[in-house]
Scaffold this motif. Structure first.
Motif, PDB file in Angstrom:
ATOM      1  N   LYS A  96     -19.166  29.404 164.352  1.00 27.30           N
ATOM      2  CA  LYS A  96     -20.316  29.081 165.286  1.00 27.30           C
ATOM      3  C   LYS A  96     -20.252  30.145 166.757  1.00 27.30           C
ATOM      4  O   LYS A  96     -21.390  30.714 166.766  1.00 27.30           O
ATOM      5  CB  LYS A  96     -20.390  27.834 165.812  1.00 27.30           C
ATOM      6  N   ASN A  97     -18.979  30.389 166.943  1.00 31.88           N
ATOM      7  CA  ASN A  97     -19.204  31.109 168.413  1.00 31.88           C
ATOM      8  C   ASN A  97     -18.889  32.590 167.795  1.00 31.88           C
ATOM      9  O   ASN A  97     -18.795  33.335 168.803  1.00 31.88           O
ATOM     10  CB  ASN A  97     -17.877  30.716 169.419  1.00 31.88           C
ATOM     11  N   GLY A  98     -18.874  33.098 166.733  1.00 31.73           N
ATOM     12  CA  GLY A  98     -18.734  34.487 166.385  1.00 31.73           C
ATOM     13  C   GLY A  98     -17.446  34.932 166.223  1.00 31.73           C
ATOM     14  O   GLY A  98     -17.424  36.376 165.730  1.00 31.73           O
ATOM     15  N   ILE A  99     -16.200  34.192 166.455  1.00 27.85           N
ATOM     16  CA  ILE A  99     -15.073  35.099 166.185  1.00 27.85           C
ATOM     17  C   ILE A  99     -14.666  35.322 164.856  1.00 27.85           C
ATOM     18  O   ILE A  99     -14.388  36.423 164.605  1.00 27.85           O
ATOM     19  CB  ILE A  99     -13.937  34.003 166.873  1.00 27.85           C
ATOM     20  N   LEU A 100     -15.087  34.338 163.954  1.00 24.67           N
ATOM     21  CA  LEU A 100     -15.127  34.832 162.695  1.00 24.67           C
ATOM     22  C   LEU A 100     -15.885  36.080 162.047  1.00 24.67           C
ATOM     23  O   LEU A 100     -15.143  36.818 161.266  1.00 24.67           O
ATOM     24  CB  LEU A 100     -15.468  33.513 161.704  1.00 24.67           C
ATOM     25  N   ARG A 101     -16.938  36.151 162.405  1.00 21.46           N
ATOM     26  CA  ARG A 101     -17.721  37.352 162.351  1.00 21.46           C
ATOM     27  C   ARG A 101     -17.151  38.778 162.630  1.00 21.46           C
ATOM     28  O   ARG A 101     -17.010  39.594 162.301  1.00 21.46           O
ATOM     29  CB  ARG A 101     -19.180  37.490 162.978  1.00 21.46           C
ATOM     30  N   LYS A 102     -16.330  38.359 163.972  1.00 25.01           N
ATOM     31  CA  LYS A 102     -15.747  39.630 164.338  1.00 25.01           C
ATOM     32  C   LYS A 102     -14.746  39.959 163.531  1.00 25.01           C
ATOM     33  O   LYS A 102     -14.508  41.202 163.056  1.00 25.01           O
ATOM     34  CB  LYS A 102     -15.327  39.355 166.043  1.00 25.01           C
ATOM     35  N   VAL A 103     -13.632  38.836 163.175  1.00 29.71           N
ATOM     36  CA  VAL A 103     -12.527  39.009 162.599  1.00 29.71           C
ATOM     37  C   VAL A 103     -12.758  39.605 161.217  1.00 29.71           C
ATOM     38  O   VAL A 103     -12.155  40.551 160.560  1.00 29.71           O
ATOM     39  CB  VAL A 103     -11.657  37.763 162.455  1.00 29.71           C
ATOM     40  N   ALA A 104     -14.106  39.123 160.505  1.00 34.81           N
ATOM     41  CA  ALA A 104     -14.405  39.611 159.329  1.00 34.81           C
ATOM     42  C   ALA A 104     -14.899  40.951 159.238  1.00 34.81           C
ATOM     43  O   ALA A 104     -14.667  41.674 158.128  1.00 34.81           O
ATOM     44  CB  ALA A 104     -15.545  38.891 158.906  1.00 34.81           C
ATOM     45  N   THR A 105     -15.136  41.783 160.106  1.00 35.07           N
ATOM     46  CA  THR A 105     -15.357  43.194 160.225  1.00 35.07           C
ATOM     47  C   THR A 105     -14.338  44.076 160.186  1.00 35.07           C
ATOM     48  O   THR A 105     -14.317  45.138 160.383  1.00 35.07           O
ATOM     49  CB  THR A 105     -16.273  43.617 161.554  1.00 35.07           C
ATOM     50  N   THR A 106     -12.819  43.273 160.518  1.00 39.16           N
ATOM     51  CA  THR A 106     -11.716  44.004 160.401  1.00 39.16           C
ATOM     52  C   THR A 106     -11.335  44.087 159.001  1.00 39.16           C
ATOM     53  O   THR A 106     -11.486  43.325 158.222  1.00 39.16           O
ATOM     54  CB  THR A 106     -10.494  43.490 161.543  1.00 39.16           C
ATOM     55  N   PRO A 107     -10.008  44.966 158.871  1.00 40.51           N
ATOM     56  CA  PRO A 107      -9.394  44.729 157.395  1.00 40.51           C
ATOM     57  C   PRO A 107      -8.799  43.367 157.190  1.00 40.51           C
ATOM     58  O   PRO A 107      -8.358  43.260 155.948  1.00 40.51           O
ATOM     59  CB  PRO A 107      -8.276  45.778 157.658  1.00 40.51           C
ATOM     60  N   MET A 108      -8.731  42.491 157.957  1.00 43.98           N
ATOM     61  CA  MET A 108      -8.295  41.087 157.470  1.00 43.98           C
ATOM     62  C   MET A 108      -8.908  40.428 156.683  1.00 43.98           C
ATOM     63  O   MET A 108     -10.235  40.487 156.697  1.00 43.98           O
ATOM     64  CB  MET A 108      -7.910  40.148 158.876  1.00 43.98           C
ATOM     65  N   VAL A 151     -11.619  28.424 148.581  1.00 47.17           N
ATOM     66  CA  VAL A 151     -12.594  28.863 147.608  1.00 47.17           C
ATOM     67  C   VAL A 151     -14.044  28.523 148.280  1.00 47.17           C
ATOM     68  O   VAL A 151     -14.821  29.550 148.327  1.00 47.17           O
ATOM     69  CB  VAL A 151     -12.735  28.412 146.225  1.00 47.17           C
ATOM     70  N   VAL A 152     -14.065  27.412 148.957  1.00 46.19           N
ATOM     71  CA  VAL A 152     -15.341  26.985 149.349  1.00 46.19           C
ATOM     72  C   VAL A 152     -15.563  27.520 150.805  1.00 46.19           C
ATOM     73  O   VAL A 152     -16.818  27.712 151.164  1.00 46.19           O
ATOM     74  CB  VAL A 152     -15.736  25.364 149.224  1.00 46.19           C
ATOM     75  N   SER A 153     -14.591  27.542 151.624  1.00 47.87           N
ATOM     76  CA  SER A 153     -14.713  27.854 152.961  1.00 47.87           C
ATOM     77  C   SER A 153     -15.286  29.569 153.093  1.00 47.87           C
ATOM     78  O   SER A 153     -14.969  30.286 152.391  1.00 47.87           O
ATOM     79  CB  SER A 153     -13.611  28.001 153.838  1.00 47.87           C
ATOM     80  N   SER A 154     -16.518  29.564 153.756  1.00 45.16           N
ATOM     81  CA  SER A 154     -17.241  30.839 153.860  1.00 45.16           C
ATOM     82  C   SER A 154     -16.559  31.797 154.866  1.00 45.16           C
ATOM     83  O   SER A 154     -16.338  31.311 155.956  1.00 45.16           O
ATOM     84  CB  SER A 154     -18.708  30.415 154.275  1.00 45.16           C
ATOM     85  N   TRP A 155     -16.479  32.903 154.714  1.00 47.79           N
ATOM     86  CA  TRP A 155     -15.807  33.752 155.258  1.00 47.79           C
ATOM     87  C   TRP A 155     -16.760  34.949 155.819  1.00 47.79           C
ATOM     88  O   TRP A 155     -17.255  34.842 157.077  1.00 47.79           O
ATOM     89  CB  TRP A 155     -14.801  34.680 154.496  1.00 47.79           C
ATOM     90  N   THR A 156     -17.807  35.116 155.100  1.00 46.50           N
ATOM     91  CA  THR A 156     -19.230  35.883 155.295  1.00 46.50           C
ATOM     92  C   THR A 156     -19.916  35.151 154.927  1.00 46.50           C
ATOM     93  O   THR A 156     -20.129  34.364 153.960  1.00 46.50           O
ATOM     94  CB  THR A 156     -18.812  37.425 154.931  1.00 46.50           C
ATOM     95  N   ASP A 157     -21.275  35.566 155.340  1.00 50.33           N
ATOM     96  CA  ASP A 157     -22.717  34.855 154.629  1.00 50.33           C
ATOM     97  C   ASP A 157     -22.686  35.634 153.456  1.00 50.33           C
ATOM     98  O   ASP A 157     -23.032  36.576 153.129  1.00 50.33           O
ATOM     99  CB  ASP A 157     -23.805  35.119 155.522  1.00 50.33           C
ATOM    100  N   GLU A 158     -22.911  34.674 152.351  1.00 51.55           N
ATOM    101  CA  GLU A 158     -23.049  34.981 150.946  1.00 51.55           C
ATOM    102  C   GLU A 158     -21.994  35.576 150.513  1.00 51.55           C
ATOM    103  O   GLU A 158     -21.742  36.840 150.851  1.00 51.55           O
ATOM    104  CB  GLU A 158     -24.327  35.662 150.773  1.00 51.55           C
TER     105      GLU A 158
END
Lengths: 365, 319
Positions: free
Chosen positions: A200-212, A358-365
């Motif tokens: 919700k607070n966007g940290i996941l979105r930021k992390v998802a843009t890195t090679p992690m 498997v079910v937890s969403s990392w990025t949208d779609e």
């Protein structure tokens, strides 16, 4: 898979935990407090009186008169034991701390030989109650002997010890349970918080843009839960040993149960967070899983205390196997039982983590 | 500052533009967020995606950042296909996401180091802190920073892998004017370092001040493309003259000369000028007709006028 990313994430999470005194309290201090409080409540002997067992092998008016006087002091809750039982076995089974034994030839010996002895056996570990008991019994005997003053008959008290083998106390039962409960609570709430708040607070979105990668992220979060579980365990065990002298065994089965228990509950949290996306709603959902499991899994009291249908529910709770497994491995030293529980928890851990990942969403779609 | 050796092979593909988008479509069950857009961003330039909230800016950017999958069309970043080369793209781009947020209980430096360790090679945290001007906040927790300081930290984390292309998604949204101008300075310094910057904004001034090229997007479609000056010349009215006049015939005379509007509120007359060269003609026209004036104000046309002209809609305006 890059280990440095996982290590960075886990160590940063621990640093943040250290700076978050609220979380630190719930994860470490609260379980310890709970254990100390419950341990204190349930280790008290019922009432203010001491329990005194009496085995009257004589059964004459005189011996009954004597035990009646003992009873009338009001110092003891007196329980009579039948004659002819296996005394040693009864002492162990009933965890008898003090017992007075009147021999079968008590009256006869007193009148024929002018003397008779009774036997007071006590568990010497509790010195205060042992000396108090001894004094009260001797005082009653002294008064009793006064009536024989003219006939020079005398009752003597023969004191012996009791060695209770493997005394099982509530704290022994509760320590593994509270540990299992802590692993469950921090696993479920921890992974719900990470997966809803960070999304919700966007940290996941930021992390998802890195090679992690998602795999590295999931592994980091589960690894963090495992580390926290071991920290909680250390605090609980240190206090249990220092305050209650609990004898705890730490062996590979304990480690396996803590690791797989953390994985199981993290997996449950991940699955909840996937389907209930709002942070507060997800925490409520976590509570709806957490609390019934806490009370139905034989954590605060043995499963056998509950009606049959609740026992059946308890036995399908993952927490039951974590708690029971830890109890067998740490306290009962029943390695076969622990292995059985560990196998169940291990299977649950693998399945639930796989579904969660498997079910937890990392990025949208 | 050293460039990551591991990224060396990737950086060699200098021939490709920074971003190429062809007929890109992103559909959701209830809405078409991006509706067949095409554009190219050359390397080393600041490109601004300008449009109101919900225009499709962030959806497009998140497709380029490999956070969303396109429904149709093609998109490549530094020569890599967003559908196939996610991993490579993530190594060479830096991202300030919309509504940037990071770990509140880590300090400025620890946050930068955290993101730095996600890459094979990272720039020095202290250098980045100096670059965005957060030296006095190095050891402050993120939770104790102001809105502007948080965004600066966000820019620093977007630069930590020394990326070729930096995405800044609404970097100054919600900031006060002072913080906004501070951040503009930091972004301008990126350009000097030869970075390609892909900026989204709904602030006109931001695009005008920072961008080499602007793409105007509305309702999922690109409605205009070019440098700010080009767009203003092509779609804006060149300039306008605002006249405050007590003369009763002013309106009649001036509106005969050119298109004009009259503000009902204060009676100001705004005259559209085809070019600045007609200015002397207007002045002499007013003298000839005895029109007195208390104020003459020459206003340059802005991107806001461009947007208004292109869409008939008003856009949010920076303070």
């Amino acid at each position: 898979m890059r280990l440095s990313r996982i290590v960075t994430d886990v160590s940063s999470s621990l640093k943040m935990l250290w700076r978050n005194k609220g979380s630190l309290f719930w994860m470490i201090a609260f379980p310890v407090m709970l254990m100390v409080i419950f341990g204190a409540i349930f280790s008290m002997e019922g009432g203010t009186n001491l329990t005194l067992y009496i085995q009257d092998n004589d059964g004459t008016a005189l011996s009954q008169n004597f035990t009646g006087v003992l009873n009338s002091t009001g110092a003891f809750d007196i329980h009579y034991l039948d004659t002819g039982i296996d005394l040693e076995e009864t002492i162990q089974d009933e965890e008898i701390h003090r017992i007075l034994i009147i021999p079968s030839n008590f009256t006869e010996s007193l009148f024929m030989n002018g003397s008779a002895s009774i036997t007071l056996r006590q568990d010497p570990t509790d010195q205060t109650t042992a000396s108090a008991t001894s004094q009260i019994v001797r005082a009653v005997v002294y008064e009793f002997n006064k009536q024989f003053a003219n006939s020079s008959r005398e009752i003597s008290v023969n004191e012996l010890g009791i060695v209770l083998e493997q005394e099982f106390r509530y704290i022994d039962f509760f320590l593994p349970g509270v540990l299992g409960m802590t692993i469950m609570t921090s696993g479920i709430y921890g992974s719900i918080a990470v997966n809803t708040r960070y999304r919700k607070n966007g940290i996941l979105r930021k992390v998802a843009t890195t090679p992690m990668t998602k795999a590295e992220w999931v592994i980091s979060k589960v690894l963090y839960q495992i580390v926290v579980a071991f920290i909680s365990m250390t605090a609980l065990i240190v206090v249990a040993v220092l305050a209650y002298g609990v004898e705890v065994s730490i062996n590979p089965l304990v480690v396996l149960l803590v690791v797989t228990g953390s994985m199981t509950f993290s997996g449950i949290g991940m699955i909840v967070a996937r389907f209930v996306k709002d942070e507060e709603a997800a925490e409520s959902a976590g509570g709806a899983i957490n609390f019934p499991m806490m009370f139905l899994s034989g954590i605060f009291f043995p499963l056998e205390f509950m009606p049959g249908y609740l026992q059946a529910i308890g036995k399908v709770m993952p927490l039951y196997y974590v708690g029971q497994g830890l109890r067998d491995a740490m306290i009962n030293l029943d390695y076969e039982g622990a292995l059985f529980s560990a196998a169940i928890v291990f299977t649950l851990a693998v399945v639930l983590i796989a579904i969660g990942a498997v079910v937890s969403s990392w990025t949208d779609e | 500052m050293s460039k990551g050796e591991a990224d060396g092979a990737l950086r060699a593909r200098t021939g490709d533009p920074a971003v190429v988008v062809k007929s890109l479509v992103k559909e959701y069950p209830d809405v078409v967020a991006v509706n067949g857009i095409s554009f190219t961003v050359p390397r080393g330039k600041v490109f601004a995606f300008l449009g109101p909230n919900g225009a499709g800016k962030t959806t497009t950017v998140e497709i380029l950042e490999c956070l969303r999958k396109p429904t149709k069309g093609e998109a490549s970043v530094l020569g890599y296909d967003v559908r196939k080369d996610e991993r490579r793209i993530r190594k060479v781009i830096g991202v300030l996401p919309q509504q940037f947020n990071t770990y509140e209980r880590l300090t400025v430096k620890e946050n930068i180091q955290y993101f730095g360790r996600m890459y094979d090679r990272a720039l020095d945290a202290d250098d980045l802190i100096a670059l965005v001007g957060l030296e006095d906040k190095t050891n402050s927790l993120y939770m104790n920073l102001s809105g502007g300081q948080k965004q600066k930290l966000g820019v620093a984390t977007a630069l930590v892998n020394d990326p070729e292309l930096v995405f800044l998604d609404e970097p100054t949204s919600g900031l006060d004017p002072k913080a906004r101008r501070d951040l503009w300075q930091a972004i301008e310094s990126l350009k000097k370092r030869g970075k390609t910057v892909f900026l989204t904004t709904h602030y006109m001034e931001e695009a005008e001040v920072l961008a080499d090229a602007v793409g105007v997007i509305n309702k999922g479609k690109i409605v205009a493309m070019g440098s700010p000056d080009e767009l203003i010349t092509r779609y804006g009215v060149a300039s306008r003259l605002v006249v405050k006049s007590p003369s009763t015939n002013a309106r009649q005379i001036l509106c005969k000369f050119s298109d004009c509007t009259v503000r009902e509120s204060n009676g100001d007359i705004e005259v559209s000028l085809s070019s600045k060269s007609v200015l002397p003609d207007i002045i002499s026209l007013m003298d000839k007709n005895d029109i007195t004036y208390t104020e003459l104000l020459l206003k340059r046309s802005t991107l806001e006028d461009v947007f208004l002209n292109l869409t008939g809609e008003q856009l949010g305006r920076a303070e």
